[in-house]
Design an enzyme around this catalytic site. Structure first.
Site, PDB file in Angstrom:
ATOM      1  N   ARG A  68       0.895  -1.422   0.061  1.00 45.71           N
ATOM      2  CA  ARG A  68       0.155   0.059   0.012  1.00 45.71           C
ATOM      3  C   ARG A  68       0.798   1.284   0.197  1.00 45.71           C
ATOM      4  NH1 ARG A  68      -4.312  -0.568   4.839  1.00 45.71           N
ATOM      5  NH2 ARG A  68      -5.389   1.185   3.936  1.00 45.71           N
ATOM      6  N   ASN A 126      -8.234   8.177   6.650  1.00 46.28           N
ATOM      7  CA  ASN A 126      -7.289   7.528   5.622  1.00 46.28           C
ATOM      8  C   ASN A 126      -6.156   7.693   6.214  1.00 46.28           C
ATOM      9  OD1 ASN A 126      -9.463   7.233   4.103  1.00 46.28           O
ATOM     10  ND2 ASN A 126      -9.288   8.916   3.009  1.00 46.28           N
ATOM     11  N   HIS A 174      -6.229   7.691  12.088  1.00 43.41           N
ATOM     12  CA  HIS A 174      -5.986   6.314  12.262  1.00 43.41           C
ATOM     13  C   HIS A 174      -4.355   5.945  11.474  1.00 43.41           C
ATOM     14  CE1 HIS A 174     -10.391   4.809  11.485  1.00 43.41           C
ATOM     15  NE2 HIS A 174      -9.959   4.972  12.667  1.00 43.41           N
ATOM     16  N   CYS A 224      11.068   2.751  21.353  1.00 40.28           N
ATOM     17  CA  CYS A 224      11.248   4.085  22.010  1.00 40.28           C
ATOM     18  C   CYS A 224      10.241   5.028  21.697  1.00 40.28           C
ATOM     19  CB  CYS A 224      12.805   4.761  21.420  1.00 40.28           C
ATOM     20  SG  CYS A 224      12.789   5.218  19.693  1.00 40.28           S
ATOM     21  N   CYS A 260      15.161   1.491  13.903  1.00 42.08           N
ATOM     22  CA  CYS A 260      14.682   2.644  14.591  1.00 42.08           C
ATOM     23  C   CYS A 260      15.861   3.990  14.238  1.00 42.08           C
ATOM     24  CB  CYS A 260      14.300   2.658  15.662  1.00 42.08           C
ATOM     25  SG  CYS A 260      13.864   4.414  16.326  1.00 42.08           S
ATOM     26  N   CYS A 317      16.659   4.903  18.155  1.00 47.47           N
ATOM     27  CA  CYS A 317      17.191   4.426  18.970  1.00 47.47           C
ATOM     28  C   CYS A 317      18.208   3.232  18.472  1.00 47.47           C
ATOM     29  CB  CYS A 317      15.989   3.692  20.057  1.00 47.47           C
ATOM     30  SG  CYS A 317      15.066   2.340  19.131  1.00 47.47           S
ATOM     31  N   ALA A 328     -17.722  11.500  -5.111  1.00 50.05           N
ATOM     32  CA  ALA A 328     -16.978  12.443  -4.066  1.00 50.05           C
ATOM     33  C   ALA A 328     -16.384  13.669  -5.420  1.00 50.05           C
ATOM     34  CB  ALA A 328     -15.720  11.896  -3.556  1.00 50.05           C
TER      35      ALA A 328
HETATM   36  N1  APR Z   1     -17.269   8.818  -3.879  1.00 49.69           N
HETATM   37  C1  APR Z   1     -17.864   8.840  -2.837  1.00 49.69           C
HETATM   38  N2  APR Z   1     -18.107   7.729  -1.756  1.00 49.69           N
HETATM   39  C2  APR Z   1     -17.711   6.535  -2.291  1.00 49.69           C
HETATM   40  C3  APR Z   1     -16.824   6.581  -3.424  1.00 49.69           C
HETATM   41  C4  APR Z   1     -16.817   7.568  -4.534  1.00 49.69           C
HETATM   42  N3  APR Z   1     -16.181   7.505  -5.499  1.00 49.69           N
HETATM   43  N4  APR Z   1     -16.533   5.219  -3.808  1.00 49.69           N
HETATM   44  C5  APR Z   1     -16.849   4.492  -2.270  1.00 49.69           C
HETATM   45  N5  APR Z   1     -17.526   5.346  -1.789  1.00 49.69           N
HETATM   46  C6  APR Z   1     -17.959   5.164  -0.490  1.00 49.69           C
HETATM   47  C7  APR Z   1     -18.533   3.701  -0.139  1.00 49.69           C
HETATM   48  O1  APR Z   1     -19.918   3.728  -0.441  1.00 49.69           O
HETATM   49  C8  APR Z   1     -18.317   3.605   1.170  1.00 49.69           C
HETATM   50  O2  APR Z   1     -19.724   4.023   2.008  1.00 49.69           O
HETATM   51  O3  APR Z   1     -17.106   5.159   0.335  1.00 49.69           O
HETATM   52  C9  APR Z   1     -17.229   4.474   1.494  1.00 49.69           C
HETATM   53  C10 APR Z   1     -16.107   3.458   1.893  1.00 49.69           C
HETATM   54  O4  APR Z   1     -16.336   2.877   3.108  1.00 49.69           O
HETATM   55  P1  APR Z   1     -15.153   1.868   3.716  1.00 49.69           P
HETATM   56  O5  APR Z   1     -14.809   0.947   2.745  1.00 49.69           O
HETATM   57  O6  APR Z   1     -16.043   1.014   4.780  1.00 49.69           O
HETATM   58  O7  APR Z   1     -14.234   2.798   4.174  1.00 49.69           O
HETATM   59  P2  APR Z   1     -13.840   3.842   5.561  1.00 49.69           P
HETATM   60  O8  APR Z   1     -15.332   3.995   6.038  1.00 49.69           O
HETATM   61  O9  APR Z   1     -13.063   4.756   5.419  1.00 49.69           O
HETATM   62  O10 APR Z   1     -13.409   2.602   6.762  1.00 49.69           O
HETATM   63  C11 APR Z   1     -13.232   3.254   8.155  1.00 49.69           C
HETATM   64  O11 APR Z   1     -12.273   1.167   8.570  1.00 49.69           O
HETATM   65  O12 APR Z   1     -11.055  -0.907   8.202  1.00 49.69           O
HETATM   66  C12 APR Z   1     -10.963   0.370   8.756  1.00 49.69           C
HETATM   67  O13 APR Z   1      -9.043   1.801   9.364  1.00 49.69           O
HETATM   68  C13 APR Z   1     -10.129   1.290   8.070  1.00 49.69           C
HETATM   69  O14 APR Z   1      -9.991   3.762   7.913  1.00 49.69           O
HETATM   70  C14 APR Z   1     -10.626   2.497   7.842  1.00 49.69           C
HETATM   71  C15 APR Z   1     -12.013   2.465   8.602  1.00 49.69           C
END
Ligand code: APR
Length: 236
Positions: free
Chosen positions: A59, A92, A109, A120, A136, A139, A220
């Site tokens: 990633r 994110n 997160h 450390c 690290c 340390c 988005a």
């Molecule tokens: N535009 C807007 N929304 C979108 C798009 C897009 N192009 N593509 C996907 N989505 C929406 C999906 O419909 C979903 O509701 O984004 C959301 C992503 O949800 P998740 O995959 O569950 O991600 P997130 O909510 O950020 O997860 C929260 O869970 O696993 C942990 O630590 C990880 O930070 C993460 C946390």
């Protein structure tokens, strides 16, 4: 829409989806390919650190292949042009908000491009591959360096600052998150309790969509710039 004086924005994986960053719970999402217990828990790291390093190395190297999209850019514009208080909180671990020009996204997160020394406690920028042989820079201990990412069961970062901002905001906007993971999924209720107006911008209704005063569903890169334009022009 009357112009608010204090805004809290929460973003999730959906804001980075159109940049090519995988989300977690969509079809073909990350958790359909990996068991979070193996790669995103302290127990998983203790059990098989090499597997966890491989997961985050893939990633982290992917960061160089993606770029901010119009939604990230629109939030950076809002930060520049909005005259009130604004706190951008992101779930994110990518760096797309920063690369779009946001000055200080609060990574609750953690961050993929950072390392934490479990020995450390030092944190360092880390763009390269990480392994059990990594040492690290502070340390010099070997085998204690981990991704500076909050795993399930660990306490998210900056919670005090986020709580204070939610208690004082008059607009809370949730963007691109499924509302599955707490404490982030509970922020809308904290904001409502503080008397804030709440809006959800997401591809589809999230788990908590009914808690929002306004729900704007769409991609988005379309709905976020339009929302920012409307906000900055104080349009109804
Ligand atoms: N535009 C807007 N929304 C979108 C798009 C897009 N192009 N593509 C996907 N989505 C929406 C999906 O419909 C979903 O509701 O984004 C959301 C992503 O949800 P998740 O995959 O569950 O991600 P997130 O909510 O950020 O997860 C929260 O869970 O696993 C942990 O630590 C990880 O930070 C993460 C946390």
């Amino acid at each position: 829409m009357t112009l608010p004086s204090s805004i809290v924005i929460l973003t999730g994986a959906g804001i980075s989806a159109e940049s090519g960053v995988d989300t977690f719970r969509d079809r073909d999402g990350i958790w359909s390919k990996f068991d979070y217990r193996d790669v995103a828990t302290p127990e998983g790291f203790a059990r098989n650190p090499a597997l966890v390093h491989d997961f985050y190395n893939a990633r982290r190297s992917g960061l160089d292949t993606v770029a901010p999209n119009a939604a990230h850019v629109a939030l950076a514009r809002l930060e520049r042009e909005f005259e009130g208080k604004l706190l951008l909180v992101t779930q994110n671990i990518d760096d797309l908000h920063e690369r779009a020009g946001s000055q200080r996204p609060v990574h609750m997160h953690g961050e993929l491009a950072k390392a934490l020394c479990a020995r450390c406690g030092a944190r360092h920028a880390w763009r390269d591959s990480m392994s059990c042989a990594s040492s690290c820079p502070t340390c010099e201990a070997v085998g204690h360096v981990r991704p500076d990412v909050v795993w399930f069961g660990e306490m998210p970062y900056h919670m005090e600052e986020i709580g204070e901002a939610l208690d004082g905001c008059d607009l809370f906007v949730s963007i691109g998150t499924s509302g599955n993971v707490y404490p982030a999924a509970g922020f809308v209720e904290e904001a409502r309790h503080a008397g804030a107006r709440t809006a959800e911008l997401n591809l589809e209704p999230s788990e908590g969509y009914s808690l929002f005063d306004e729900a704007i569903h769409g991609r988005a890169t379309e709905v976020v710039p339009a929302f920012v334009e409307r906000l900055l022009n104080g349009r109804k």
